[in-house]
Design a protein around this motif. Structure first.
Motif, short mmCIF file in Angstrom:
data_model
loop_
_atom_site.label_atom_id
_atom_site.label_comp_id
_atom_site.label_asym_id
_atom_site.label_seq_id
_atom_site.Cartn_x
_atom_site.Cartn_y
_atom_site.Cartn_z
N PHE A 266 0.84 -1.19 0.00
CA PHE A 266 0.00 0.00 0.00
C PHE A 266 0.87 1.24 0.00
CE2 PHE A 266 0.59 -1.60 4.28
CZ PHE A 266 0.93 -0.49 5.04
N HIS A 267 0.29 2.35 -0.46
CA HIS A 267 1.01 3.62 -0.51
C HIS A 267 1.27 4.13 0.91
CE1 HIS A 267 0.87 4.14 -4.83
NE2 HIS A 267 -0.40 3.75 -4.81
N ASP A 268 2.46 4.66 1.13
CA ASP A 268 2.82 5.25 2.42
C ASP A 268 2.10 6.59 2.56
OD1 ASP A 268 4.31 6.66 4.56
OD2 ASP A 268 5.70 4.99 4.39
N LYS B 153 4.74 10.21 2.39
CA LYS B 153 5.61 9.98 1.24
C LYS B 153 6.95 10.71 1.37
CE LYS B 153 3.78 10.59 -2.76
NZ LYS B 153 3.02 10.81 -3.98
N PHE C 72 5.80 3.25 -1.45
CA PHE C 72 4.85 2.28 -0.94
C PHE C 72 5.54 1.32 0.01
CE2 PHE C 72 6.32 0.59 -5.03
CZ PHE C 72 6.57 -0.76 -4.77
#
Length: 113
Positions: free
Chosen positions: A27-29, A32, A38
Motif C-alpha cells: 500500500f502507498h505510504d 511519502k 509504498f
C-alpha cells in the motif's frame, strides 16, 4: 495485539492498497518521502528482520518478487528505486511489524542519513 499494520491487514484501518495476496499486502505510504513510496508487508506478524528464519524466509523472498513486479507496474524499474528496511530502535523502526519501503521517481542520495 496493538499493531497498526495488523489492523490494516485486517481492514480495521483503511489503506491505499496497490497489491494483495494470501501472504503480503502492499500500500502507498501516507508520509511519502518520494513521488512513488509504498510499503510491502507480510500478512503474518513478523516483528523485524531479526525474526527472519527458515520458517518465514519464503514469504520474504515472495515480498521481493512483489516489489520487483510493482516497480515495473509503477514505472520505476528502469530509472531505479530504493528498498528500505529499518530494524530496531537504532535502525529507525517505528512500527514493530516487518515492512519494506520502496521509494522511486526521484534522485535518492547516499548516505541516506
Amino acid at each position: 495485539m496493538d499493531c497498526i499494520f495488523c489492523k490494516i491487514i485486517n481492514g480495521e484501518i483503511p489503506s491505499s492498497k496497490i497489491y494483495e495476496d494470501e501472504e503480503v499486502l502492499a500500500f502507498h505510504d501516507i508520509n511519502k518521502a518520494a513521488p512513488i513510496h509504498f510499503l510491502v508487508i507480510p500478512k503474518k506478524h513478523i516483528q523485524s528482520a531479526n525474526e527472519i528464519n527458515s520458517e518465514n524466509s519464503k514469504t520474504i523472498a515472495h515480498i521481493f518478487e512483489i516489489i520487483s513486479k510493482l516497480a515495473k507496474d509503477l514505472g520505476i524499474s528502469e530509472g531505479g528505486y530504493r528498498i528500505v528496511n529499518n530494524c530496531g530502535k537504532d535502525g529507525g523502526q517505528t512500527v514493530n511489524h516487518l515492512h519494506f519501503h520502496v521509494l522511486g521517481q526521484r534522485d535518492l542520495k547516499w548516505p541516506p542519513g
